[in-house]
Design a protein around this motif. Structure first.
Motif, PDB file in Angstrom:
ATOM      1  N   THR A 146    -114.295  -9.423  31.485  1.00 15.92           N
ATOM      2  CA  THR A 146    -114.018  -8.128  32.101  1.00 15.92           C
ATOM      3  C   THR A 146    -115.154  -7.163  31.813  1.00 15.92           C
ATOM      4  O   THR A 146    -115.536  -6.971  30.662  1.00 15.92           O
ATOM      5  N   VAL A 147    -115.689  -6.555  32.875  1.00  6.81           N
ATOM      6  CA  VAL A 147    -116.782  -5.601  32.730  1.00  6.81           C
ATOM      7  C   VAL A 147    -116.315  -4.229  33.196  1.00  6.81           C
ATOM      8  O   VAL A 147    -115.582  -4.104  34.182  1.00  6.81           O
ATOM      9  N   ALA A 159    -122.705  -1.621  44.549  1.00  6.29           N
ATOM     10  CA  ALA A 159    -123.304  -2.956  44.520  1.00  6.29           C
ATOM     11  C   ALA A 159    -122.928  -3.698  43.247  1.00  6.29           C
ATOM     12  O   ALA A 159    -122.637  -4.907  43.280  1.00  6.29           O
ATOM     13  N   ALA A 160    -122.900  -2.999  42.110  1.00  2.00           N
ATOM     14  CA  ALA A 160    -122.596  -3.646  40.836  1.00  2.00           C
ATOM     15  C   ALA A 160    -121.181  -4.220  40.828  1.00  2.00           C
ATOM     16  O   ALA A 160    -120.950  -5.329  40.324  1.00  2.00           O
ATOM     17  N   VAL A 161    -120.218  -3.476  41.372  1.00  2.00           N
ATOM     18  CA  VAL A 161    -118.841  -3.978  41.429  1.00  2.00           C
ATOM     19  C   VAL A 161    -118.789  -5.263  42.247  1.00  2.00           C
ATOM     20  O   VAL A 161    -118.201  -6.275  41.831  1.00  2.00           O
ATOM     21  N   GLN A 162    -119.424  -5.250  43.414  1.00  2.00           N
ATOM     22  CA  GLN A 162    -119.375  -6.428  44.282  1.00  2.00           C
ATOM     23  C   GLN A 162    -120.073  -7.633  43.651  1.00  2.00           C
ATOM     24  O   GLN A 162    -119.587  -8.768  43.732  1.00  2.00           O
ATOM     25  N   PHE A 167    -119.848 -12.905  40.789  1.00  2.00           N
ATOM     26  CA  PHE A 167    -120.196 -13.755  39.648  1.00  2.00           C
ATOM     27  C   PHE A 167    -118.975 -14.127  38.816  1.00  2.00           C
ATOM     28  O   PHE A 167    -119.093 -14.655  37.714  1.00  2.00           O
ATOM     29  N   GLY A 168    -117.774 -13.840  39.325  1.00  2.00           N
ATOM     30  CA  GLY A 168    -116.549 -14.288  38.676  1.00  2.00           C
ATOM     31  C   GLY A 168    -116.004 -13.374  37.603  1.00  2.00           C
ATOM     32  O   GLY A 168    -115.171 -13.796  36.798  1.00  2.00           O
ATOM     33  N   LEU A 169    -116.432 -12.107  37.571  1.00  2.00           N
ATOM     34  CA  LEU A 169    -115.964 -11.177  36.552  1.00  2.00           C
ATOM     35  C   LEU A 169    -114.818 -10.319  37.070  1.00  2.00           C
ATOM     36  O   LEU A 169    -114.730 -10.027  38.275  1.00  2.00           O
ATOM     37  N   SER A 170    -113.947  -9.907  36.174  1.00  2.00           N
ATOM     38  CA  SER A 170    -112.965  -8.879  36.485  1.00  2.00           C
ATOM     39  C   SER A 170    -113.621  -7.528  36.241  1.00  2.00           C
ATOM     40  O   SER A 170    -114.403  -7.372  35.292  1.00  2.00           O
ATOM     41  N   VAL A 171    -113.323  -6.561  37.090  1.00  2.00           N
ATOM     42  CA  VAL A 171    -114.049  -5.294  37.035  1.00  2.00           C
ATOM     43  C   VAL A 171    -113.089  -4.116  36.910  1.00  2.00           C
ATOM     44  O   VAL A 171    -112.108  -4.004  37.645  1.00  2.00           O
ATOM     45  N   VAL A 172    -113.405  -3.229  35.965  1.00  2.00           N
ATOM     46  CA  VAL A 172    -112.791  -1.910  35.880  1.00  2.00           C
ATOM     47  C   VAL A 172    -113.886  -0.919  36.238  1.00  2.00           C
ATOM     48  O   VAL A 172    -114.986  -0.972  35.671  1.00  2.00           O
ATOM     49  N   LEU A 186    -113.287  -2.296  46.816  1.00  2.00           N
ATOM     50  CA  LEU A 186    -114.399  -3.167  46.404  1.00  2.00           C
ATOM     51  C   LEU A 186    -113.923  -4.303  45.499  1.00  2.00           C
ATOM     52  O   LEU A 186    -114.687  -5.225  45.220  1.00  2.00           O
ATOM     53  N   GLY A 187    -112.683  -4.204  45.016  1.00  2.00           N
ATOM     54  CA  GLY A 187    -112.150  -5.252  44.154  1.00  2.00           C
ATOM     55  C   GLY A 187    -112.070  -4.878  42.695  1.00  2.00           C
ATOM     56  O   GLY A 187    -111.854  -5.749  41.840  1.00  2.00           O
ATOM     57  N   ALA A 188    -112.236  -3.584  42.375  1.00  2.00           N
ATOM     58  CA  ALA A 188    -112.175  -3.130  40.986  1.00  2.00           C
ATOM     59  C   ALA A 188    -110.850  -2.432  40.704  1.00  2.00           C
ATOM     60  O   ALA A 188    -110.199  -1.910  41.609  1.00  2.00           O
TER      61      ALA A 188
END
Length: 308
Positions: A146-147, A159-162, A167-172, A186-188
């Motif tokens: 998780t990043v 761009a960083a979220v996408q 790259f397979g990370l979960s995003v907050v 964006l998926g965060a």
């Protein structure tokens, strides 16, 4: 004579003006490009205001043409350049400004525009998308980690979220309340900015934060650092090296290579990265494009479109 948009001194918007310039000539290792699109970034107005990048010395020779990324068509190939020919569609970082009809690009930080990618989308990849790529890759987190990305609603953050998701990370992602739907799209997981940020992030990610890519600096960076057990997983593009190193992290290391631009373009082709250009302006309205970014409320990327 070719037109360009420049700042004639340090200051506010009143320092900006259109100027006539000689058609530039590429030096060794450089390309002359007829600009079709130029990305607009916060660094553009910050430099006009007198901001100095780390390592900058002296005073620039005014006027200074705005812009550090552009896409267009190769008009001339400088000595020692291989892999490019007149008529090629390219994008990259500029030597001396991109808000212009012509720009010089170093071949070492220039890539071919893939078929199917517009000049408008390609123009925003060298600064924001490449900075996002370098930071996420620099964290070197395994898939499933998780990043936390601060400033997730801005040009680099989008761009960083996408890329983190690709790259397979979960995003907050932190951003103002008004950008909640945008960031979540964006998926965060969105966490609103403001005081007591760390507590809200902990509530949103009870499993913990494995890495932080900071794009804001200041108090946001300080709070974000408290979320990490391993401060080597703290990278910032929003703070000075001294500030982030004081917290045990590091400043993002920019690769600034054509290979990174090629990879970012491939990610766009695969559908893993949407450049998220949300508004375009003609060169004649370059000042309005800058105001859209300087106001701090732009979602995604702003582009100046030039020529045919």
């Amino acid at each position: 004579m070719p037109k360009a948009y420049a700042y004639t001194r340090y200051g506010g918007p009143g320092a900006e003006a259109f100027i006539d310039v000689d058609r530039p000539a590429p030096g060794r290792g450089e390309l002359l490009v007829a600009v079709r699109a130029a990305g607009v970034n916060p660094i553009d107005w910050k430099l006009r205001s007198g901001f100095r990048r780390p390592g900058d010395t002296g005073t620039p020779e005014f006027p200074v043409v705005f812009g550090s990324e552009a896409a267009g068509v190769v008009e001339e190939v400088g000595e020692g350049v291989t892999g490019f020919a007149i008529g090629d569609a390219v994008f990259g970082n500029t030597v001396a400004g991109g808000y212009a009809e012509y720009a010089v690009l170093p071949a070492s930080v220039t890539a071919q525009v893939p078929d199917g990618l517009s000049f408008t989308d390609a123009a925003v990849l060298p600064v924001a998308a490449a900075t996002a790529y370098d930071g996420i890759r620099g964290l070197d987190l395994p898939a499933g980690a998780t990043v936390l990305i601060t400033g997730a609603g801005g040009g680099v953050g989008v761009a960083a979220v996408q890329l983190a998701r690709a790259f397979g990370l979960s995003v907050v992602g932190t951003a103002g309340e008004g950008k909640k739907d945008f960031v979540e799209g964006l998926g965060a997981v969105h966490v609103p900015s403001g005081p007591d940020l760390a507590a809200r992030v902990r509530a949103a990610a009870p499993g913990g934060i494995d890495g932080v890519y900071d794009l804001v600096g200041g108090d946001v960076l300080t709070e974000a650092a408290t979320l990490l057990a391993d401060r080597s997983k703290l990278i910032s593009a929003g703070a000075s090296p001294q500030d982030v190193e004081r917290l045990g992290g590091s400043r993002v290391v920019r690769a600034r290579t054509a290979a990174v631009l090629d990879e970012v373009a491939r990610l766009v082709e695969r559908g893993d990265l949407d450049p998220r250009v949300t508004e375009t302006f003609p060169l004649e309205r370059a000042g309005a494009a800058l105001r859209a970014v300087e106001g701090g409320h732009a979602r995604g990327k702003i582009v100046i479109e030039v020529g045919a």
